[in-house]
Enzyme design. Structure first.
Site, short mmCIF file in Angstrom:
data_model
loop_
_atom_site.label_atom_id
_atom_site.label_comp_id
_atom_site.label_asym_id
_atom_site.label_seq_id
_atom_site.Cartn_x
_atom_site.Cartn_y
_atom_site.Cartn_z
N LYS A 128 10.60 42.08 42.96
CA LYS A 128 10.87 43.42 42.46
C LYS A 128 10.64 43.94 41.26
O LYS A 128 10.28 42.73 41.08
CB LYS A 128 12.81 43.19 42.28
N ALA A 166 8.19 33.28 35.94
CA ALA A 166 8.71 33.40 35.07
C ALA A 166 7.56 35.08 34.90
O ALA A 166 7.38 35.02 34.27
CB ALA A 166 7.68 32.37 34.20
N GLY A 169 8.95 37.79 36.02
CA GLY A 169 9.91 39.44 35.98
C GLY A 169 9.63 39.88 37.08
O GLY A 169 10.10 40.86 37.17
N GLY A 199 11.46 38.26 39.77
CA GLY A 199 12.73 37.86 40.64
C GLY A 199 12.27 37.30 41.56
O GLY A 199 14.01 36.63 42.56
N GLY A 200 11.80 36.57 41.10
CA GLY A 200 11.10 35.37 42.43
C GLY A 200 12.85 34.24 42.80
O GLY A 200 13.27 34.40 43.49
N SER A 229 15.96 34.37 41.45
CA SER A 229 16.97 35.31 41.71
C SER A 229 16.89 35.30 43.51
O SER A 229 18.00 35.45 44.15
CB SER A 229 17.06 36.15 41.32
N ASP A 278 20.41 38.62 38.56
CA ASP A 278 19.27 39.27 39.40
C ASP A 278 19.92 39.08 40.78
O ASP A 278 19.39 39.72 41.70
CB ASP A 278 18.20 38.92 38.78
O1 C5P Z 1 22.14 35.81 34.32
P1 C5P Z 1 20.45 34.43 34.08
O2 C5P Z 1 20.85 33.67 34.15
O3 C5P Z 1 19.03 35.25 35.35
O4 C5P Z 1 19.40 35.07 32.49
C1 C5P Z 1 19.31 34.56 31.95
C2 C5P Z 1 19.44 34.79 30.42
O5 C5P Z 1 18.55 36.14 30.05
C3 C5P Z 1 20.74 34.73 29.72
O6 C5P Z 1 20.72 33.43 29.62
C4 C5P Z 1 20.32 35.52 28.55
O7 C5P Z 1 19.62 34.82 27.84
C5 C5P Z 1 19.44 36.53 29.64
N1 C5P Z 1 20.41 37.53 29.50
C6 C5P Z 1 20.76 39.19 28.97
N2 C5P Z 1 21.04 39.99 29.10
C7 C5P Z 1 20.60 39.90 30.72
C8 C5P Z 1 20.10 39.23 31.62
C9 C5P Z 1 19.58 38.27 30.91
O8 C5P Z 1 20.11 38.79 27.07
N3 C5P Z 1 21.18 41.26 31.47
#
Ligand code: C5P
Length: 310
Positions: free
Chosen positions: A17, A117, A119, A121-122, A124, A157
């Site tokens: 994405k 790493a 951005g 979305g791989g 997810s 995501d």
């Molecule tokens: O939801 P996910 O595990 O992908 O998020 C990884 C990290 O990114 C979270 O632990 C948080 O630190 C940060 N994050 C955030 N706000 C979001 C999505 C992610 O602060 N809306």
């Protein structure tokens, strides 16, 4: 996401994405950030194969796709490849199995073409593909809503990838509003040799004093005005990511010379993309940037979907 079922086996092509717009609205009490983001599913796709087995074990074989290997050289140049329980795919399938109250086994294989790493979305996307495949392969009959709720527990995501296409996502990113009519987009994406960890970027970011509204971008997407899409790109996280790695500034300079319709970082980085007026322009810009030795470079287009839950 493109899903095929061949007997008991399920094969999913699951896309990357781009965040065409990402605004940080507030820091939440639970440590997450309240977002408004417009996401677009794009090529390349990872391929996930799911086969139910007679046993109770879930196995996962995972490798990088050759295209990426040939460009990136060392695997470390485009990300880690976590194994077994450490991989989000394994955890997603185990969670679904637990929720379904079954103990069946599965053999899963994953070919990754989406750098991590990045951005893009791989991980997810792989998790969403795994949920979709296991639901079909084990014939669990979970509804779209049930899968989306589970997906949100796995990562912010992940629900987007169950829907794909273009969508405006709110909350942590898990509340999805699909954008019904969308234009075909072409882009060039660069994943520099250094990745960025999402938590690290969010930790350094500050919510917007004056949030950039998503409406002009959504209007441009709905009316097929690609140049307007380019003018309305925005990513609040970019300025904070640029303080963590010099690569963001370097990529910004590289893209400024390429004549794209607009360019920015995607998600929490470290990948950077330029929006092009055609797939042909994207291929041309990609080959110029490849010569610059700035990481893995690929031309991308918006991804197709045949989501079985539609
Ligand atoms: O939801 P996910 O595990 O992908 O998020 C990884 C990290 O990114 C979270 O632990 C948080 O630190 C940060 N994050 C955030 N706000 C979001 C999505 C992610 O602060 N809306």
């Amino acid at each position: 996401m493109y899903v095929r079922q061949i007997g008991p086996r399920v094969i999913v092509q699951t896309p990357a994405k781009l965040n065409l717009l990402l605004e940080v609205l507030a820091r939440r009490a639970d440590g997450y950030h309240e977002l408004e983001t417009v996401m677009q599913a794009i090529s390349p796709c990872d391929t996930l194969e799911f086969a139910p087995t007679a046993g109770t074990e879930i196995t996962l074989a995972c490798r990088w796709g050759w295209g990426l290997v040939s460009q990136g050289g060392e695997a470390s140049a485009f990300g880690d490849l976590p194994v077994a329980e450490k991989n989000i795919v394994w955890r997603a399938v185990a969670k679904l199995r637990e929720r379904a109250g079954i103990t069946r086994g599965a053999a899963i294989s994953l070919v990754k073409r989406i750098p991590s790493a990045a951005g893009l979305g791989g991980a997810s996307s792989d998790a969403a593909a795994a949920l979709m495949a296991a639901n079909l392969g084990w014939r669990l009959g979970f509804s779209r809503e049930q899968l989306a709720a589970l997906a949100a527990e796995i990562g912010s995501d992940v629900p987007f990838f169950l829907t794909g296409g273009a969508a405006i996502c709110r909350g942590r990113g898990e509340r999805i509003e699909p954008l019904s009519r969308s234009v075909r987009l072409a882009a060039v994406v660069v994943r520099p040799p250094v990745g960025l960890a999402t938590p690290e970027v969010f930790r350094h970011c500050r919510p917007a004093d004056e949030p950039v509204p998503a409406a002009p971008l959504c209007r441009a997407l709905a009316t097929g005005q690609v140049a307007e899409v380019g003018k309305n790109l925005h990513n609040r996280l970019e300025e904070f990511a640029a303080r963590l790695t010099p690569w963001i500034g370097r990529l910004r300079n590289e893209f400024a010379r390429q004549g794209t319709l607009g360019h920015q970082m995607t998600g929490s980085g470290s990948s950077y993309f330029g929006l092009c007026h055609s797939a042909r322009q994207a291929r041309r810009v990609a080959s110029r940037l490849r010569a610059r030795r700035i990481g893995v470079v690929f031309a991308a287009t918006s991804a197709i979907t045949n989501n079985h839950l539609e």
